[in-house]
Design a protein around this motif. Structure first.
Motif: not given
Length: 162
Positions: A130-134, A140-142, A153-154
């Motif tokens: 997720i950190r890589s995606f950001l 990214i949402d949940v 998500i951040r």
């Protein structure tokens, strides 16, 4: 194809997808990207049988998907893309399917590091991805269904030291 939703959902196609996301996104196609399902004729057949006839279902491996499908928005048939895990979504992203937004709907992890919602539990590897995606600029949402307020998500990830 017009990608309306890219989602990680370990259950793949189920009621939330068919009854909430398909109508909300007005999609008429679903692509299931999962190596195990793509190599299991029985699972593939069961998934396709569960979907109404007016919704096309394509099941493919992560590698084939990344090689043959490009992210597009606004052109062609409205399509939902489903991954069973965050790692598979990231493999597709690195392979060329560069999407801008990712929805986390249902993720189960036995070695849960962070529970983001009742249905999203992340392990240490999930958090790294997720950190890589950001870092790549992916939002990214949940949320399980469209009517829920999305969780960013951040904010959750910054509180984790993994």
């Amino acid at each position: 194809m017009d990608i309306t939703l890219v989602r990680v959902d370990n259950r793949l196609i189920h009621g939330q997808i068919l009854e909430a996301w398909v109508p909300f996104t007005k999609s008429s196609a679903i692509i299931v990207v999962d190596d195990h399902v793509a190599s299991d004729f029985f699972r593939e057949t069961v998934i396709k049988m569960a979907v109404p006839r007016d919704v096309e279902v394509v099941i493919t491996s992560v590698e084939d998907f990344a090689n043959h499908f490009k992210y597009q928005h606004g052109k062609g048939r409205k399509t939902i893309v489903l991954f069973s895990g965050i790692a598979d979504a990231f493999r597709a992203f690195q392979g060329g399917f560069a999407f801008e937004h990712l929805n986390l709907g249902n993720i189960y992890c036995e070695e849960c590091l962070k529970q983001c919602s009742p249905s999203v539990m992340l392990g240490a590897e999930d958090v790294k991805i997720i950190r890589s995606f950001l870092d790549e600029g992916v939002e990214i949402d949940v949320r399980c269904v469209p009517r829920e307020k999305p969780i960013n998500i951040r904010e959750l990830i910054t509180m984790i030291g993994a």
